[in-house]
Design an enzyme around this catalytic site. Structure first.
Site, PDB file in Angstrom:
ATOM      1  N   ASP A 113      -6.939   4.316  -4.701  1.00 54.63           N
ATOM      2  CA  ASP A 113      -7.618   4.209  -3.399  1.00 54.63           C
ATOM      3  C   ASP A 113      -8.222   5.600  -3.178  1.00 54.63           C
ATOM      4  O   ASP A 113      -8.419   6.346  -4.162  1.00 54.63           O
ATOM      5  CB  ASP A 113      -6.629   3.812  -2.294  1.00 54.63           C
ATOM      6  CG  ASP A 113      -7.314   3.467  -0.972  1.00 54.63           C
ATOM      7  OD1 ASP A 113      -7.941   2.402  -0.886  1.00 54.63           O
ATOM      8  OD2 ASP A 113      -7.249   4.277  -0.012  1.00 54.63           O
ATOM      9  N   LYS A 117       0.872  -1.180   0.000  1.00 51.69           N
ATOM     10  CA  LYS A 117       0.000   0.000   0.000  1.00 51.69           C
ATOM     11  C   LYS A 117       0.903   1.223   0.000  1.00 51.69           C
ATOM     12  O   LYS A 117       2.048   1.147   0.453  1.00 51.69           O
ATOM     13  CB  LYS A 117      -0.873   0.007   1.269  1.00 51.69           C
ATOM     14  CG  LYS A 117      -2.105   0.870   1.162  1.00 51.69           C
ATOM     15  CD  LYS A 117      -3.264   0.163   0.483  1.00 51.69           C
ATOM     16  CE  LYS A 117      -4.397   1.131   0.185  1.00 51.69           C
ATOM     17  NZ  LYS A 117      -5.597   0.440  -0.326  1.00 51.69           N
ATOM     18  N   SER A 164      -8.180  -5.993 -10.377  1.00 50.04           N
ATOM     19  CA  SER A 164      -6.813  -5.514 -10.667  1.00 50.04           C
ATOM     20  C   SER A 164      -5.937  -6.696 -11.073  1.00 50.04           C
ATOM     21  O   SER A 164      -5.120  -6.587 -11.992  1.00 50.04           O
ATOM     22  CB  SER A 164      -6.197  -4.839  -9.440  1.00 50.04           C
ATOM     23  OG  SER A 164      -6.602  -3.496  -9.349  1.00 50.04           O
TER      24      SER A 164
HETATM   25  P1  NDP Z   1     -12.839   7.913  -3.170  1.00 49.28           P
HETATM   26  O1  NDP Z   1     -11.757   8.891  -2.954  1.00 49.28           O
HETATM   27  O2  NDP Z   1     -13.375   7.698  -4.532  1.00 49.28           O
HETATM   28  O3  NDP Z   1     -14.081   8.250  -2.214  1.00 49.28           O
HETATM   29  C1  NDP Z   1     -13.924   8.326  -0.833  1.00 49.28           C
HETATM   30  C2  NDP Z   1     -15.231   8.762  -0.220  1.00 49.28           C
HETATM   31  O4  NDP Z   1     -15.134   8.658   1.193  1.00 49.28           O
HETATM   32  C3  NDP Z   1     -15.583  10.197  -0.521  1.00 49.28           C
HETATM   33  O5  NDP Z   1     -16.973  10.336  -0.541  1.00 49.28           O
HETATM   34  C4  NDP Z   1     -14.965  10.926   0.672  1.00 49.28           C
HETATM   35  O6  NDP Z   1     -15.562  12.174   0.943  1.00 49.28           O
HETATM   36  C5  NDP Z   1     -15.233   9.949   1.782  1.00 49.28           C
HETATM   37  N1  NDP Z   1     -14.218  10.117   2.820  1.00 49.28           N
HETATM   38  C6  NDP Z   1     -12.871  10.034   2.674  1.00 49.28           C
HETATM   39  N2  NDP Z   1     -12.244  10.270   3.831  1.00 49.28           N
HETATM   40  C7  NDP Z   1     -13.231  10.522   4.730  1.00 49.28           C
HETATM   41  C8  NDP Z   1     -13.234  10.831   6.106  1.00 49.28           C
HETATM   42  N3  NDP Z   1     -12.090  10.936   6.793  1.00 49.28           N
HETATM   43  N4  NDP Z   1     -14.441  10.991   6.702  1.00 49.28           N
HETATM   44  C9  NDP Z   1     -15.604  10.881   6.002  1.00 49.28           C
HETATM   45  N5  NDP Z   1     -15.652  10.597   4.696  1.00 49.28           N
HETATM   46  C10 NDP Z   1     -14.488  10.412   4.069  1.00 49.28           C
HETATM   47  O7  NDP Z   1     -12.278   6.532  -2.555  1.00 49.28           O
HETATM   48  P2  NDP Z   1     -12.783   5.047  -2.793  1.00 49.28           P
HETATM   49  O8  NDP Z   1     -14.244   5.028  -3.024  1.00 49.28           O
HETATM   50  O9  NDP Z   1     -11.867   4.424  -3.777  1.00 49.28           O
HETATM   51  O10 NDP Z   1     -12.437   4.375  -1.390  1.00 49.28           O
HETATM   52  C11 NDP Z   1     -13.387   4.313  -0.302  1.00 49.28           C
HETATM   53  C12 NDP Z   1     -12.985   3.225   0.662  1.00 49.28           C
HETATM   54  O11 NDP Z   1     -12.940   1.960  -0.022  1.00 49.28           O
HETATM   55  C13 NDP Z   1     -11.596   3.381   1.313  1.00 49.28           C
HETATM   56  O12 NDP Z   1     -11.639   2.843   2.630  1.00 49.28           O
HETATM   57  C14 NDP Z   1     -10.721   2.490   0.448  1.00 49.28           C
HETATM   58  O13 NDP Z   1      -9.557   2.066   1.132  1.00 49.28           O
HETATM   59  C15 NDP Z   1     -11.673   1.339   0.181  1.00 49.28           C
HETATM   60  N6  NDP Z   1     -11.339   0.504  -0.956  1.00 49.28           N
HETATM   61  C16 NDP Z   1     -11.249   1.037  -2.209  1.00 49.28           C
HETATM   62  C17 NDP Z   1     -10.940   0.226  -3.280  1.00 49.28           C
HETATM   63  C18 NDP Z   1     -10.953   0.733  -4.678  1.00 49.28           C
HETATM   64  O14 NDP Z   1     -10.896  -0.083  -5.592  1.00 49.28           O
HETATM   65  N7  NDP Z   1     -11.059   2.033  -4.917  1.00 49.28           N
HETATM   66  C19 NDP Z   1     -10.630  -1.205  -3.096  1.00 49.28           C
HETATM   67  C20 NDP Z   1     -10.855  -1.684  -1.747  1.00 49.28           C
HETATM   68  C21 NDP Z   1     -11.160  -0.838  -0.729  1.00 49.28           C
HETATM   69  P3  NDP Z   1     -14.789  13.526   0.559  1.00 49.28           P
HETATM   70  O15 NDP Z   1     -14.961  13.649  -0.919  1.00 49.28           O
HETATM   71  O16 NDP Z   1     -15.465  14.572   1.350  1.00 49.28           O
HETATM   72  O17 NDP Z   1     -13.356  13.319   0.965  1.00 49.28           O
END
Ligand code: NDP
Length: 449
Positions: free
Chosen positions: A170, A130, A382
């Site tokens: 991510d 990561k 992936s």
């Molecule tokens: P994105 O950046 O596309 O979206 C993240 C979302 O979560 C946004 O709506 C963001 O809001 C919100 N968010 C981020 N940080 C916070 C916080 N501290 N408090 C509240 N809301 C928050 O990321 P992903 O959708 O790719 O990832 C979301 C989750 O899924 C993560 O935990 C990631 O590790 C996990 N994940 C993702 C994968 C992938 O393929 N993308 C694979 C496996 C797991 P804002 O815009 O306001 O920041």
């Protein structure tokens, strides 16, 4: 007075905390895993003698670097860059890059550690890693994001490669960022190879990769519901986040006949009792992926309620899909979900439930799919993208989706195999043990390295 097994867990954790001070998310992730694994390792002394658990929590390599870049006003900016190469026993390091101001070593080590077990669960040959930066893409121009990504990759490129370490997206790293980083890698190394996943379709990406994590989380929930002879048809569902994972989880719930009533971002959540249908979801995708706006705007557009600074777990639902970030459901919120009748939690995000929240789900015997199993669909596709890159061909949407679906069914079966205890399936134990065995056996075979 703790029993013998609890004492062993506490002793193990005391050593982890002493050796990795201040890394609270890493301690939390290790604790959750060793609670499942110490009893298993005690019954299987070959792992204990070879100190497999101790070795698994120590990264094979940690790379820390400076990322200087120039903003649009010509000023110098500075961020930290990281890559944790956690474990390569069963394949090249694989795992996403996170760009978010909260990123630090402890968070990336927790994510890398979870990734090792998750990748093993997919049954594909991928080790775990990561990385990321404390850079915040929010509020930056495309040119600033590009200059940052180029600087980040200028250092990272010497440590990665298609047979060594293959990063992906991510939080804060989507198609735009992957594009800029891939361009810089290619320019510096003069080679067009599958060094990153989540690439654009015209330049080595896989169909269904953007959808994979969200779809996979719903496929996993569907399997859990089936153990109680239930389906998504007519179910009320809360989703948190509004990024990549949340968007495609919502799409798949709609496909399966459920109704998603919430979405959120870091500033608040919206509640739409009529459901976020395909048309509203398309609007959210435009808002978040193109205009890069706030979820509050949904409430203004569609007349839904907006709750500033709150999370959606007080809304009455059947199924909850946390898809935002770590520790976004605490003990009280977990209890509130259950008191309101929620009986299925499938984690799209990594470790979105605190340890106390997870304990409440398990004690209440609801269907609880932890992130390392429920969100493994993203890294699985992936892995499929890597295969297509190696073979220099592209599979159709249906082919990839079918493979994703069967991988999620398979992960579910493995969790049941290792986690079933009388009438209850403990998916946390199941995922931890199933993920561990393959990596541990490979480590045993490869000697003390
Ligand atoms: P994105 O950046 O596309 O979206 C993240 C979302 O979560 C946004 O709506 C963001 O809001 C919100 N968010 C981020 N940080 C916070 C916080 N501290 N408090 C509240 N809301 C928050 O990321 P992903 O959708 O790719 O990832 C979301 C989750 O899924 C993560 O935990 C990631 O590790 C996990 N994940 C993702 C994968 C992938 O393929 N993308 C694979 C496996 C797991 P804002 O815009 O306001 O920041």
């Amino acid at each position: 007075m703790p029993n013998v097994m609890e004492q062993k867990v506490q002793g193990f954790m005391a050593r982890v905390i002493a050796k990795n001070p201040g890394e609270v998310e890493f301690h939390q992730a290790v604790h959750e895993v060793v609670e499942s694994l110490i009893p298993f390792v005690e019954e299987n002394p070959q792992y204990k003698e070879a100190k497999i658990l101790e070795r698994m929590i120590e990264p094979e390599r940690v790379i820390l670097f400076r990322v200087p870049w120039i903003n649009d006003k010509g000023g110098v900016e500075l961020n930290k860059g990281y890559r944790i190469e956690m474990n390569s026993a069963i394949g090249p390091y694989k795992g996403g890059l996170r760009f978010h101001p909260t990123v630090n070593l402890g968070i990336l080590k927790f994510l890398a550690f979870e990734q090792v077990l998750k990748n093993s669960l997919t049954t594909l040959p991928m080790g775990g890693g990561k990385g990321g930066s404390d850079f915040d893409p929010k509020g930056k121009s495309d040119n600033e994001v590009m200059r940052f990504c180029q600087s980040f990759m200028t250092e990272l490129q010497r440590h990665i490669g298609p047979n060594t370490d293959v990063p992906a997206g991510d939080i804060g790293v989507g198609g735009r960022e992957i594009g800029y980083m891939f361009g810089q890698y290619k320019r510096l190394r003069n080679e067009f190879v599958g060094v990153l996943t989540g690439k654009g379709l015209d330049w080595g990406g896989s169909l269904i990769r953007p959808e994979a994590t969200g779809y996979g989380t719903v496929y996993f929930a569907k399997e859990m519901l089936a153990t109680r002879k239930q389906t998504f048809e007519g179910k009320i569902v809360s989703v948190s986040g509004s990024g990549n994972v949340a968007q495609f989880a919502t799409e798949k719930v709609n496909d399966l006949g459920g109704k998603v009533v919430t979405l959120s971002d870091s500033q608040g959540f919206i509640y739409d009792p009529d459901g976020i249908d395909a048309e509203k979801l398309a609007w959210v995708m435009e808002l978040k992926n193109v205009k890069r706006g706030r979820i509050k705007e949904y409430a203004d557009k569609f007349g839904a309620q907006y709750f500033e600074g709150e999370r959606p777990w007080g809304i009455k639902v059947d199924v909850a899909l946390p898809c935002a970030t770590q520790n976004e459901i605490n003990e009280e919120e977990a209890q509130l979900l259950i008191d309101n009748g929620c009986y299925c939690v499938s984690e799209g995000a990594n470790m979105p439930s605190t340890a106390e929240a997870a304990k409440i789900y398990i004690d209440s015997k609801i269907l609880y799919g932890p992130g390392k199993a429920a969100n493994a669909g993203g890294v699985a596709v992936s892995g499929l993208e890597m295969s297509q890159n190696s073979m220099r061909l592209s599979w159709s949407r249906e082919e990839v989706d079918t493979k994703l679906h069967s991988i999620m069914v398979n992960i579910h079966e493995n969790c049941v195999k290792w986690g079933k205890d009388d009438d209850f399936i403990n998916y946390v134990d199941g995922a931890n043990i199933a993920g561990f065995v393959k990596v541990a056996d490979a480590m045993l075979a490869q000697g003390v390295v």
